[in-house]
Motif scaffolding. Structure first.
Motif, mmCIF file in Angstrom:
data_model
loop_
_atom_site.group_PDB
_atom_site.id
_atom_site.type_symbol
_atom_site.label_atom_id
_atom_site.label_comp_id
_atom_site.label_asym_id
_atom_site.label_seq_id
_atom_site.Cartn_x
_atom_site.Cartn_y
_atom_site.Cartn_z
ATOM 1 N N ALA A 818 0.853 -1.033 -0.179
ATOM 2 C CA ALA A 818 0.008 -0.081 -0.166
ATOM 3 C C ALA A 818 0.905 1.336 0.038
ATOM 4 O O ALA A 818 0.332 2.335 -0.447
ATOM 5 C CB ALA A 818 -0.816 -0.036 1.236
ATOM 6 N N VAL A 819 2.016 1.146 0.689
ATOM 7 C CA VAL A 819 3.064 2.481 0.563
ATOM 8 C C VAL A 819 4.154 2.261 -0.411
ATOM 9 O O VAL A 819 4.853 3.375 -0.839
ATOM 10 C CB VAL A 819 3.321 2.374 1.889
ATOM 11 N N GLN A 820 4.133 1.119 -1.045
ATOM 12 C CA GLN A 820 5.606 1.088 -1.940
ATOM 13 C C GLN A 820 5.157 -0.243 -2.810
ATOM 14 O O GLN A 820 4.939 -1.208 -2.617
ATOM 15 C CB GLN A 820 6.601 0.764 -1.123
ATOM 16 N N ASP A 821 5.001 0.327 -4.250
ATOM 17 C CA ASP A 821 4.872 -0.596 -5.367
ATOM 18 C C ASP A 821 6.183 -1.639 -5.628
ATOM 19 O O ASP A 821 6.167 -2.603 -5.918
ATOM 20 C CB ASP A 821 4.553 0.223 -6.578
ATOM 21 N N ARG A 822 7.358 -0.739 -5.492
ATOM 22 C CA ARG A 822 8.429 -1.447 -5.967
ATOM 23 C C ARG A 822 9.842 -0.940 -5.021
ATOM 24 O O ARG A 822 9.930 0.261 -4.853
ATOM 25 C CB ARG A 822 8.900 -1.421 -7.444
ATOM 26 N N VAL A 823 10.596 -2.030 -4.904
ATOM 27 C CA VAL A 823 11.768 -1.427 -4.221
ATOM 28 C C VAL A 823 13.022 -1.176 -5.397
ATOM 29 O O VAL A 823 13.131 -2.021 -6.103
ATOM 30 C CB VAL A 823 12.473 -2.689 -3.370
ATOM 31 N N ASP A 824 13.773 -0.198 -5.266
ATOM 32 C CA ASP A 824 14.734 0.240 -6.163
ATOM 33 C C ASP A 824 15.778 -0.839 -6.536
ATOM 34 O O ASP A 824 16.124 -1.568 -5.693
ATOM 35 C CB ASP A 824 15.377 1.641 -5.800
ATOM 36 N N SER A 825 16.531 -0.610 -7.674
ATOM 37 C CA SER A 825 17.413 -1.316 -7.970
ATOM 38 C C SER A 825 18.807 -0.902 -7.156
ATOM 39 O O SER A 825 18.611 0.150 -6.563
ATOM 40 C CB SER A 825 18.000 -1.175 -9.614
ATOM 41 N N TYR A 826 19.823 -1.587 -7.329
ATOM 42 C CA TYR A 826 21.209 -1.151 -6.670
ATOM 43 C C TYR A 826 22.152 -1.508 -7.461
ATOM 44 O O TYR A 826 22.434 -2.241 -8.059
ATOM 45 C CB TYR A 826 21.082 -2.008 -5.345
ATOM 46 N N SER A 827 23.146 -0.229 -7.528
ATOM 47 C CA SER A 827 24.406 -0.481 -8.113
ATOM 48 C C SER A 827 25.581 0.111 -6.982
ATOM 49 O O SER A 827 25.351 0.957 -6.591
ATOM 50 C CB SER A 827 24.509 0.458 -9.424
#
Length: 888
Positions: A818-827
């Motif tokens: 409900a508060v986050q659709d997707r966790v970001d990528s990481y480099s």
């Protein structure tokens, strides 16, 4: 003898019979150039074994996809340990234990899980032979695995990662692939090296000292002996040493609250309201602070809470002392004796992840010493207590700081010895060997556990002063406090014999053949601390396993050229397990090279994984962790910490697998190699438990228990054959060299893995659900890549490495979604620089995480009170290392 073993033996005998129509004119493994043929000379190419086959060959590009990480590449990564190195490869997509996870049985250890199938499905070998598993299983009690931290980096020559099923060659555990760590052979001379490292943000100071020496030339002197020694020390990193986690307050982030705080310092629970325990001056007990309860756990009222960050370890400290010796001795011109011994001592220290001090609260259990069954322990403060103002038994939540911290110290001692003979007889190579390995663990918790009986008496009589703990007599504290010792031991013993050579030839070339026999004994014993079995300890963590099995196996391989550039390889292996029966594993591979620049490879195999000794024995696990509860009466969708019960199942069937691989290798120029491989694994009789989150989400009767308010108390599970699992994806590897006269040599290498799907049921009999690219279960990013740009010029060498992990869909819970659709990528970018301009001396520097990137925020808070996934990332931040290597 099992019928499958007889079948393999008969196949071996039949294939080993020379075929007159295909008789060889020259020995296998030889090749002659036109110039040599014209002069009557012959050139013999060195034949080697490549992981995935026991047949020696001169061409290392086989029908199997094998990633080779050479010593120069290992140095350029800047990784100090074998575990750190292997965790960074692209095929290690997730579902594997690592030492940043310190709230489980296997604290301080590290494994590898290829294809996201968990570490129990990846076989780890040292010079082609098995090692003893770590004494404490991970993943509840399911994952038995080899502790990578017990393997010394200094002796490693290269690491070969077979990214295809290999049960037909190696037997059980090779479902997802094989990691074969190969040590230096024939080394002469001596090298001394050392390094120090520190984090830009502080903490994790690191020191490493290593030595390797070799004497004797096998051909000239008749022997070669290598000795390596390594010492490694790294300080601990706790949450209060990092800006991200120091405050424990995440209200500035989506879905964040005071996730790093505990509201259970000292309070009464009165009709769902939090009432702090205050003295006559309105003060909370020592080590706690008067704060609102709602930001922490949603309850109305105030509480005496505390910040857990100073008592939560992000990365444990470790001390490792490791030694390795191997030797080869010529008995005569055709026979060699060989042997190797590896020894490792490891000590790791961390705060016990889920409970740094003992807290009395609801949902806690202890064993009944008479029945051996778990029973609930009351968290009510009796009416007789002078600190109870309510005149009736009232629920409390209270943390007993003066019982001492639950500092966990894990000591591990591991060794393996191998001794044998090998030689040649005409066109055949043979080898016989015997090995013994052991991993012994001792887990000590210094304090922070409570004796249920003396604590109950101290609460009833008031001898423990809840409002002023420092006023409590030391004799009372000593009577309540418990420290514990948990021992475990894993043993592996075995003998093996194998032959390889030629069976003649077809018109297209020599026929290669290999066959062998193996016998091994595996034993695992993990004991409870005696205080648990005596029924004394509240909140016991139980990982009791007693299992033993004997395995007998026979295998055979044949490699038949069908045309000048086309060959087929067939392999079959039969295993007999004393505890569940027989398994038969065939494999068929095809290698076709229609042009010099193009290689096409394909493989299909059937494999198996025997249930681990912890899964199919009378094992019992009582563990503590967290789960998101959508029905929590205080904060629906918040993370709760119930007790998890899991038991073994002696009726388990082995997991059966089908693996498929199809790939091409392109080499359009001498300095270019590009490979693209498709893999698919289908697994039946998947051994596992019902998904804990699914059980809680659906509030399954009998599996989920709650108190009268609906607060989650416990989740019950059992190992069983769930149904099936299917996963597929692509691997891409590129290697390109750019040699120049003026500017030096450049090289580019990349390894990329894409997980196309990863489907399995969440409960027994349930439909398949795709986990790929989400955190529905263990986090499984769809894409992972490692790319290195290397430059060598004169006396300098530098390498820039880019580690990329794709983002993933937020599916851990409805509240997090409900508060986050997707966790970001990481480099992450790492830099390595070396200078060799001084005689016999190499100086180097490494910077890991150049940009000081933090792990991507995950609103489900999968870390221990930290908003990122511990299985994928850590918080060491920018890290500097300088060191030297000196050659005598």
């Amino acid at each position: 003898m099992p019928k499958h073993t007889l079948l393999v033996a008969a196949l071996s005998a039949a294939l080993a019979t020379p075929l007159p129509a295909f008789a060889l004119d020259a020995g296998a493994g030889t090749d002659a150039s036109p110039e040599a043929a014209a002069s009557g000379e012959s050139t013999t190419l060195a034949a080697v074994r490549v992981t995935g086959s026991n047949i020696k060959r001169t061409d290392t590009a086989t029908a199997n996809p094998v990633q080779v990480i050479g010593r120069q590449e290992i140095e350029a990564t800047g990784k100090a340990t074998v575990a750190d190195l292997l965790r960074s490869i692209s095929a290690n997509t997730g579902n594997a234990n690592n030492e940043t996870t310190n709230n489980g049985w296997a604290s301080g250890s590290a494994g590898i899980g290829l294809r996201g199938l968990s570490q129990k499905n990846t076989l780890v070998l040292l010079n082609g032979r098995r090692l003893a598993n770590y004494g404490f299983p991970a993943g509840g009690l399911s994952d038995t695995f080899v502790n990578l931290n017990a393997l010394p980096m200094v002796a490693v020559e290269r690491i070969e990662v077979l990214k295809d099923g290999a049960s037909a060659v190696y037997g059980s555990d090779a479902v997802a692939g094989v990691v074969n760590i190969i040590t230096r052979q024939g080394f002469e001379g001596a090298e001394l090296g050392g390094s120090v490292g520190t984090a830009d943000q502080g903490g994790l100071d690191e020191q490493n000292l290593k030595f390797i020496g070799g004497i004797g030339d096998l051909e000239a002197d008749g022997y070669n002996i290598l000795v390596s020694l390594e010492g490694y020390n790294r300080e601990r990193l706790d949450q209060d040493q990092r800006d991200l986690t120091r405050s424990g307050i995440y209200t500035d982030k989506p879905g964040g609250r005071w996730n790093g705080w505990s509201a259970k310092g000292a309070r009464f629970l009165v009709n769902g309201t939090s009432v702090p325990m205050l003295d006559a001056n309105g003060q909370c007990p020592e080590n706690t602070t008067l704060v609102p309860s709602a930001p922490i756990d949603g309850l109305p009222g105030n509480t005496c809470g505390f910040n857990l960050a100073p008592y939560t370890t992000l990365i444990p400290s470790t001390k490792r002392y490791q030694a390795y010796v191997n030797g080869t001795f010529k008995v005569n011109d055709n026979v060699e004796a060989f042997g190797e011994v590896i020894y490792s001592e490891i000590k790791g220290v961390s705060w016990f992840g889920s409970s740094p001090f003992f807290t009395l609260e609801s949902g806690r259990f202890a064993l009944n010493a008479d029945t051996g069954l778990a029973e609930p322990v009351s968290s009510n403060l009796p009416a007789s207590s002078p600190f109870n103002p309510y005149g009736r038994a009232i629920p409390i939540e209270y943390t007993f700081f003066n019982l001492g911290p639950t500092i966990k110290t894990n000591r591990s001692t591991a060794y393996r010895g191998v001794f044998g003979l090998r030689g040649s007889l005409q066109d055949w190579d043979w080898e016989v060997g015997a090995f013994g390995a052991r991993s012994s663990e001792r887990e000590t918790v210094s304090g922070g556990f409570a004796n249920r009986w003396t604590l109950a008496d101290a609460l009833a009589t008031g001898s423990y002063n809840l409002l002023d703990p420092s006023a409590t007599p030391q004799s009372v504290i000593n009577g309540i406090n418990l420290s514990t010792l948990r021992p475990a031991e894993s043993v592996l013993q075995g003998v093996d014999a194998k032959i390889s050579g030629g069976l003649g030839s077809t018109w297209a070339g020599p026929i290669g053949f290999a066959a062998g026999l193996e016998w091994r004994r595996e034993k695992l014993d993990s004991e409870n601390p005696w205080q648990i079995d005596a029924g004394l300890q509240i909140r016991p963590a139980i990982a009791e396993v007693h299992g033993e099995r004997k395995v007998t196996a026979a295998y055979a391989e044949v490699n038949v050229p069908l045309a000048e550039r086309l060959e087929v390889q067939a392999a079959a292996r039969a295993d007999h397990y004393s505890d569940f029966g027989d398994a038969f594993s065939p494999k068929l591979s095809l290698r076709w090279q229609p042009f010099d620049i193009l290689l096409v490879r394909a493989a299909a195999s059937k494999g198996f994984r025997a249930p681990s000794l912890s899964e199919n024995s009378n094992s019992t696990s009582i563990a503590y962790g967290s789960v998101i509860d959508p029905r929590d009466p205080d904060v629906p969708g918040s993370r709760q910490n119930p007790t998890f019960f899991t038991v073994g199942n002696s009726d388990l069937k082995p997991e059966r697998t089908k693996s498929y691989n199809l790939g091409v290798v392109l080499s359009p120029w001498s300095n270019t190699s590009l490979s693209v491989d498709y893999y698919r694994i289908e697994l039946e009789n998947l051994v596992g438990t019902n998904n804990t989150q699914t059980l809680v989400t659906n509030d399954v009767p009998g599996a989920v228990t709650r108190d009268e308010r609906g607060k989650l108390l416990a989740v019950f599970n059992r190992y069983q054959n769930l149904s099936e699992l299917k996963t597929s994806g692509f691997d891409v590897e590129l290697r390109q060299r750019f040699p120049t006269e003026a500017a030096g040599d450049f090289s580019l290498s990349t390894a990329f893995t894409h997980v196309r799907d990863y489907s399995r049921p969440t409960v027994v009999g349930g439909p398949l659900v795709d986990y790929a690219g989400s955190n529905l279960g263990a986090t499984l990013p769809k894409n992972k890549a490692t790319t290195t740009l290397d430059w060598s010029y004169a006396d300098f060498r530098t390498a820039l490495t880019w580690y990329y992990t794709s983002g993933y869909d937020q599916k851990a819970s409805a509240a997090a979604t409900a508060v986050q659709d997707r966790v970001d990528s990481y480099s992450q970018f790492d830099l390595y620089l070396a200078y060799t301009g001084l005689e016999k001396l190499t100086l180097y520097a490494k910077i890991q995480n150049l940009a000081d990137e933090e792990p991507p925020y995950d609103a489900s808070f999968p870390g221990i009170r930290a908003p990122y996934d511990f299985s994928q990332y850590d918080l060491r931040g920018r890290y500097f290392t300088v060191g030297f290597d000196y050659r005598f």
